[in-house]
Design an enzyme around this catalytic site. Structure first.
Site, PDB file in Angstrom:
ATOM      1  N   ASP A  26       9.604   7.542  -6.632  1.00 16.17           N
ATOM      2  CA  ASP A  26       8.257   7.083  -7.067  1.00 16.17           C
ATOM      3  C   ASP A  26       7.796   8.113  -8.183  1.00 16.17           C
ATOM      4  O   ASP A  26       8.597   9.109  -8.264  1.00 16.17           O
ATOM      5  CB  ASP A  26       7.544   7.474  -5.709  1.00 16.17           C
TER       6      ASP A  26
ATOM      7  N   ASP B 117       1.046   9.540   1.140  1.00 16.62           N
ATOM      8  CA  ASP B 117       1.340  10.588   0.006  1.00 16.62           C
ATOM      9  C   ASP B 117       0.017  11.012  -0.918  1.00 16.62           C
ATOM     10  O   ASP B 117      -0.942  10.448  -0.507  1.00 16.62           O
ATOM     11  CB  ASP B 117       2.466  10.357  -0.882  1.00 16.62           C
TER      12      ASP B 117
ATOM     13  N   ARG C 125       7.740  10.011   3.153  1.00 16.90           N
ATOM     14  CA  ARG C 125       6.093  10.000   3.232  1.00 16.90           C
ATOM     15  C   ARG C 125       5.983   9.461   4.529  1.00 16.90           C
ATOM     16  O   ARG C 125       5.016   9.727   5.251  1.00 16.90           O
ATOM     17  CB  ARG C 125       5.409   9.403   2.367  1.00 16.90           C
TER      18      ARG C 125
ATOM     19  N   TYR D  94      16.580  15.403   0.303  1.00 17.41           N
ATOM     20  CA  TYR D  94      15.254  15.678  -0.296  1.00 17.41           C
ATOM     21  C   TYR D  94      14.871  16.932   0.048  1.00 17.41           C
ATOM     22  O   TYR D  94      15.079  17.455   1.215  1.00 17.41           O
ATOM     23  CB  TYR D  94      14.405  14.589  -0.074  1.00 17.41           C
TER      24      TYR D  94
END
Length: 293
Positions: free
Chosen positions: A42, A84, A177, A70
């Site tokens: 993203d 988010d 998320r 991550y």
């Protein structure tokens, strides 16, 4: 810059541009249009993006499903419509600052292992041929189906409630998320993601990646490029002699070694380590699926 070599280029995407923006920059900087990526980040996220250059574009499907790691920052007590920081706040709930560390760890533990995860409303999943985010932007709520994903590891790196930094190693297709959202719901306070950085894809780490500003630097590009054999080193492999190499050049089947596994892609290498093809076992033979030049 001279012609870009075939291979997989690890790029450290900054916050802001889309993954497609980075590909467009690479095409201009490297002077080739044969570039694709192996997993979208993203715009608000940073970190490792693997770009397949030249013949490596034919290997993208074997890299897309690699596990990913991550680092993420979760804010509890606030829920957004995108799960988010880019979305609108839809709910604020008190109490996040007073949660116990044990409660938070228990909620995170419920997100580990093989789980069913509901994709965010604003995500690229397709329902009836339409992306969820496109429908959400039109104000239409499509029915979402939970997807089975695997969270191999989920650790707290730092906790200063209502914020905490976590590290997640997960299967492809996992939404970090959604983890933030679901942990917040489990704790009864809501939650969303405020930062995300991908640090690893399979065995490839962001430490060896270059920035988009270095696309015009030939030495930086060649120094970071992952070779074709290395890019698929996670696949089982077989080595063929010159006779086998010639047969592959004509797209012919090969005799399967006894140890060659079935129903998985195989990397077919030359004696000097070049990647010749990707194949699969078909009974007593190896059928080439993709033969590289």
């Amino acid at each position: 810059m001279s012609a870009a070599p075939d291979g997989v280029l690890p790029v450290d995407k900054p916050v802001g541009p889309t993954s497609h923006d980075v590909v467009a920059l690479a095409r201009r900087g490297l002077g080739t249009r044969r570039i694709g990526h192996t997993g979208t980040l993203d715009p608000f996220a940073s970190g490792l993006l693997l770009l397949c250059i030249g013949q490596a574009t034919r290997l993208a499907e074997y890299l897309t499903d690699l596990p990913k790691t991550y680092r993420a920052t979760v804010r509890l007590g606030v829920a957004t419509d995108t799960d988010d920081l880019t979305g609108d706040v839809i709910e604020r709930r008190p109490g996040a600052e007073h949660l116990s560390e044990d409660d938070v760890r228990d909620a995170l533990n419920q997100q580990t292992g093989e789980i069913l995860q509901l994709p965010p409303r604003y995500s690229a999943k397709r329902v009836g041929g339409e992306r969820l985010y496109a429908a959400a932007r039109r104000g239409v709520e499509l029915e979402r189906t939970p997807v089975r994903v695997t969270i191999y590891r989920l650790e707290i790196l730092e906790m200063s409630l209502p914020d905490m930094e976590i590290e997640v190693e997960c299967s492809s297709g996992t939404y970090i998320r959604a983890i933030a959202r679901d942990v917040g719901e489990t704790l009864g306070v809501g939650g969303h993601l405020t930062a995300l950085r991908r640090t690893r894809v399979g065995s490839h780490g962001v430490g060896n990646a270059i920035s988009p500003e270095a696309f015009g630097d030939e030495s930086a590009v060649t120094g970071s490029m992952i070779s074709l054999p290395e890019a698929v080193s996670h696949l089982p492999n077989i080595i063929v002699d010159e006779r086998g190499e010639k047969a592959l050049s004509y797209g012919q089947f090969l005799d399967a070694p006894d140890e060659a596994p079935s129903e998985v892609p195989l990397a077919i290498l030359s004696g000097d380590g070049r990647l010749l093809a990707i194949g699969e076992r078909d009974g007593t033979r190896i059928r080439p699926r993709k033969v590289l030049q």
